[in-house]
Design an enzyme around this catalytic site. Sequence first.
Site, PDB file in Angstrom:
ATOM      1  N   ASP A 120       5.558  50.990  39.565  1.00 42.08           N
ATOM      2  CA  ASP A 120       4.371  50.789  38.936  1.00 42.08           C
ATOM      3  C   ASP A 120       3.003  50.864  39.580  1.00 42.08           C
ATOM      4  O   ASP A 120       3.067  50.695  40.271  1.00 42.08           O
ATOM      5  CB  ASP A 120       4.806  49.391  37.493  1.00 42.08           C
ATOM      6  N   ASP A 125       4.728  44.890  36.167  1.00 43.07           N
ATOM      7  CA  ASP A 125       4.651  43.587  35.557  1.00 43.07           C
ATOM      8  C   ASP A 125       4.894  44.076  33.633  1.00 43.07           C
ATOM      9  O   ASP A 125       3.765  42.688  33.307  1.00 43.07           O
ATOM     10  CB  ASP A 125       3.004  43.605  35.320  1.00 43.07           C
ATOM     11  N   ASP A 156       8.871  47.564  31.978  1.00 44.11           N
ATOM     12  CA  ASP A 156       9.855  47.602  33.635  1.00 44.11           C
ATOM     13  C   ASP A 156      10.869  46.727  32.951  1.00 44.11           C
ATOM     14  O   ASP A 156      11.243  47.020  33.877  1.00 44.11           O
ATOM     15  CB  ASP A 156       8.973  46.858  34.581  1.00 44.11           C
TER      16      ASP A 156
END
Length: 926
Positions: A335, A634, A638
């Site tokens: 990410d 995080d 995800d």
Amino acid sequence: MKQGLSSDEVLNRQNKFGLNELKKTKKINPFLVYLKQFKDVLVIILLIAALISYILAIISGIRNSWQWKTELIVEFIEPTIILFVVFSNSLIGAIQEIKSAKAVDALSNLNPLQTKVVRNNNLMVIDSKEVTIGDIVMIEAGDVVPADGYLVFSSNLSVIEASLTGESEPSQKDYLANKDLSLPLADRKFMVYSSSVVATGTAYFCVSAIGKQTELGKISDAVSQQKENLSPLQNKINKLGKIFGYLGISLFLVSVIMQILFAIPNATHFKEPFFWSAIIVNGVSLAVAAIPEGLIAFSSIILVIGIQKMAKEKAIVKDLMTVETLGSCSVICSDKTGTLTQNKMTIMKLFNLEQKEFNFAANIKNNAEILTNSLLKLIEYGSLCCEANLVYDDKKDEFKEVGDPTEIAFLYRLNQYSAIKERKTLEEKNQRILVLPFDSERKLMTTINQINDKYIVIVKGAPDVLINKLIIDKTKKEEINQKNIEWSNAAFRVLGVASKEITKEQLNEILSANDKEKFDYLENNLYFDGLVAMIDPPRQEAKDAIEICLKAGIKPIMITGDNINTAIAIAKNLNIYQENDLAITGADLANFDDEALLQNVEKYSVYARVAPNDKLRIVNALQKRNHVVAMTGDGVNDAPALKKADIGCAMGKVGTESSKQASNMILSDDNFSTIVSAIKNGRSVYQKIKNVIQNLLITSIAEIILVLFGLFIFSFVFKSWSELEGKEIYILSATQLLWINLFTHGFPAIALGLQNSKEDYMNNPPTARDESIFAKGMGINTLWQGILVGIISMIGYYLGALYAKNNGFSGEDIIKSASTIAFLVLGISATFNSINLMSKKPIFLSNPLYYWKVYASVIFSLFFLLLVVFVGKIAIVFKSYHAITSHATLVAYGLSLPLILIPIYSMHKVTLLLINKKKERLLLNK
């Protein structure tokens, strides 16, 4: 809205809908964790061997009327040692699994602890888990939304939903917006969602979903449906264990059948009870010889050491095999927000018509002198025209941020360059008289402040809107517009600041006017103060880590909810997006079916505007392309991909509970560079485990050669020896084999796990998912070394028997003497071989000071090896000949010393020869 729910109604709804919490994972049961360790094939076979040995011991006890002589005691001690080995190994694995689970629990932080709700006509603070459907919840800047709900009132509300939608910018919310539930999640301006953070404004909302019914909860359900994959090493060790397990069973059966065939000429043996007992004992001994009992134990020890090292480097691992899996990964899907970037908007450039462009990166002096008065005015005006707050906490030595990240960016620069460090102090000196909050239609925010006894209107907002409200000529407008386009194309978030002075009479008129009149008058005919370019900057340590990944043959991929231009710009800066790479949006990805994605997935290094399901598809496609995939993240969005990936890395500081529960590893410092340290450590661990496996298998092969072929060869050789007529011939006892397999390897294996290597494993490509553990010459080296040690041990066995015969030994003493010599040759050769494995250099050229741990472990191993020979009572248990009972026997042991040096020297000569030939082939290929 004013009344809220009554206490009775709250109780009724809580009974009906439950508490506002996600399903908690069950607490780990230590007993079940321990039992789980016994599922391994090797362990099961050893338990069966121990059971058979106990049965034979009981039969022997019954036949001898339970007269506890030495022989019977030894028969019970042998399987007890086997059980001790099994239970000790299982305890190691169980303890580490429990310790890892506790470390993860300590990091866990569930939904917000406290929430403001309206109940019984009062605003009160309660635990967030007590929130129920129908509650009226109040939220304001800095709050975490405790549940999903519909806005019933809002004022200048913006919410950061990055953890849920992937959008790094705050989402504007309005209770009057179109209430269409068919809209995508990120476009529902009338709703707020659990786990999102309020950036600006205040609001009241009616709770519509709690716990597992929230968007957060739905994603958590998706996570629970994902099956965890076995790591590459776990698959390889399991496969290896099964191979040697089945080999042990096969050798047991072959041994029994062959012994029966050999006994057919003398049929009277079939009536003797000890004949069958001896056959089974020899068969069990051969099975034990084939099974490398320490394989799982020592692999676990090295993994535990790797886990402890990673914990010191801020990476908390949840299971043993995770360490190795990171070392094998070939792709890292990461990410962007907060992982590759700092998750903190930062003003990088300033522009005004007087000084043109100012770049903070090119002016690193941290003082006010490097900013002209006009540029400093731009920072101070931007800080006055905002609602955010930034306060330094002396105790924690950090800033506490509240509000919109773009406004906080102004406050950080104010703290760095202005004589007045805090907005509160700046505003006290320059009193705010009026504020017109930002809204998504105007795209502007306006304040009136009294500055040096003047009434100054400050307007901040979108440059394309602001430019049309300026009192400047067309040429200058075009210059401003070009700078805005230039910065926007470079992925900067651009804001404009303008101002004008008004009189006190004008101020009084404005204060009494309606909103539209205020907007029309205050936000027109402005003087341009400047543009600011800000960005969520990449982490420098992440950029360095990506360089190491590329050198190590690992492909980094950015998966983000941001727009594609911003994603590409950040990816280029980090060197993720390189020549010939492609980028794609979630909308375009939706046009790919799974087969098309599978064929093209390796072309893309940037995925923008993706949904949670897209991440699952990407990870799945990469795995089908035979990649070992790591996923960092995080956010709640995800979590499913974190669990689907071969290894998921969650952020410990800003990570959501869902991401932590779904991951294999938690980075307590949220630092991408920690992943690189973990990869390096994983590769080192993998090589150490290969070394230990090779050491174990060399011994197992040598034992098979010695016990299987030795049993049949010496059965023929000793037929003509009258001293052995009617005596049971055995090569090594089961306890002798276990002692070699476990204790003489134990210290060297632990030392190899502790010993750092001088080799840089990040210069090598990752290990392929389907690559055999015996690849790169390890299989051939293991085989010939094992055969060599086995043959030399057989020679030692024969010479020991011959020497004992020629020096007046008879009966079982000859066999014990021969067995002891073979035991010493095999055990000492295996122990010294660990020094060969610690370095590519020959044993005689390695540095004992650097490798002192391995050398010390060899000394300890030799001590335990000689213990069963030189201590009388222990020697009886291990069927060894007591060394100090005869000078002749001591001389016989001396025969083993030259034999020990032969395999050590030969192993390195042949190994170096193979390495040189491989290098020659590589040069020819080039």
